[in-house]
Design a protein around this motif. Sequence first.
Motif, short mmCIF file in Angstrom:
data_model
loop_
_atom_site.label_atom_id
_atom_site.label_comp_id
_atom_site.label_asym_id
_atom_site.label_seq_id
_atom_site.Cartn_x
_atom_site.Cartn_y
_atom_site.Cartn_z
N ILE A 194 0.83 -1.22 0.10
CA ILE A 194 -0.03 0.05 -0.06
C ILE A 194 0.80 1.17 0.03
O ILE A 194 0.61 2.36 -0.74
N GLY A 195 1.97 1.17 0.84
CA GLY A 195 2.86 2.30 0.82
C GLY A 195 3.38 2.62 -0.58
O GLY A 195 3.58 3.58 -1.06
N ALA A 196 3.78 1.38 -1.34
CA ALA A 196 4.52 1.63 -2.68
C ALA A 196 3.25 2.11 -3.74
O ALA A 196 3.57 2.99 -4.58
N ARG A 244 -6.92 13.48 4.76
CA ARG A 244 -6.54 12.99 3.42
C ARG A 244 -5.03 12.23 4.03
O ARG A 244 -4.52 11.29 2.91
N PHE A 245 -4.29 12.36 5.04
CA PHE A 245 -3.51 11.75 5.49
C PHE A 245 -3.42 10.60 6.50
O PHE A 245 -3.25 9.59 6.31
N TRP A 246 -4.51 10.65 7.35
CA TRP A 246 -4.70 9.39 8.27
C TRP A 246 -5.53 8.46 7.49
O TRP A 246 -5.66 7.33 8.27
N LEU A 247 -6.56 8.75 6.82
CA LEU A 247 -7.50 7.84 6.28
C LEU A 247 -6.84 6.93 5.44
O LEU A 247 -7.04 5.64 5.49
N PRO A 248 -5.98 7.13 4.50
CA PRO A 248 -5.15 6.27 3.83
C PRO A 248 -4.25 5.49 4.64
O PRO A 248 -4.12 4.08 4.54
#
Length: 424
Positions: A284-286, A395-399
Amino acid sequence: MDLNSEGLAFHIALALAIGLLVGLERGWRERDAPEGSRTAGFRTFGLTGLFGGLAAALSQSFGGGLVLSACLFAFAGVFGAFKLREAIHDGDFSVTTAIAALAVFALGAMAVVGDYRIAAASGATVAALLASKTALHGFLRHLSWVEVRSAVLLGAMTMIGLSLLPNKAVDPWGGFNPWEIWFLTVLTATISYAGYIAVRLLGSVRGMVVSGLAGGLVSSTATVVALARAAADGQYVTERAGAASLACMVSLLRVMALTALLGVSVLPEVLPALLPAAAVLGMIGAVLLAKARPVQGQPGPAGNPFEFGPLLLFAAFFGLVSTAGAALSDQFGSTSAVAASVFAGLFDVDVATLTSLRLVDHGVSVTMAAGAVCAAAGLNALARLVLAAVLGPARFWLPLGAATLAAFGAGLAGFLAWQGFALV
């Protein structure tokens, strides 16, 4: 060491081989020099190793070390005189060749009268160090003072701290062993430093990938906090969430590495849950970073391999949790100690992991210790997510939350699959 003729021939041949191996490197480096313009090359180093071996054999025959000492001083005097003439002629201040020659003589002697395996390994090490001149000097040029200071500090922590601390429990419950606690602290710092340097060797690009990987090697929680704060400006938010996912992945890899080093019996119980979770976080990070633009000047959260102050806090917290766990186990049984270890994961997953692994020595089953390690890792992930939600935009913590939830699911599926396989 009493040697027959065949054994002596082998050891003498090894002494010669050590000299030739080191001489190969020295000779190649000075291959363009005119004939007779250098003190030592391939042949001279080979003869030096042979001379050391023969001197050691003669000293055995005459029943004392006087012959070997005399040969060593004679060799050092002759070689040093010629090396001095060469240095004056070339204006060279390097002493490397002289030290290497003395090392070859000593290793040649050790091959005959000492442990020939250590002599052979040391000879290969000398040759490798000499051949690594360009790489090592280039590496040093790229090191910052902070990184050098951290290396010196780590060396002092290892050589001074571990030599002075008592290696026995000093509390009534057997949980606070100063040497063991400091050793595990040094081990954690070493893993952080080694990983940090490995990432630094990839280059000097200050992008999201390097920030996430290097930050996770030092502290995934601190990395997530730094990235959440930076994402508040509204720029590179998705990319920063991807970097945070990579940091969380590295945190799980650290847990597995510590388990492999200190609790190998627990490792088979931990891998089915943590390995799939780490893989999901990495993927997911990639994906989140796939379209990331390198952020030059981005202050990666791992600007320092480790600081001594936080490391002392780590040791103190680890000692407190270890002592509390041992006391709870003594008073109320192992279940209370496991609960304390899991709760420690809320603050530091390394402390929780090390404490859980130590409980195996206090009667806790391997399965229960593995469950504590996995639960602590999960609790630490939840704490990171809460901090991200408080400090960063949605937008940062939801992903990051989606990645964490997917990792939980993968870890649980892996754990259940392993349990089902184990029951078959």
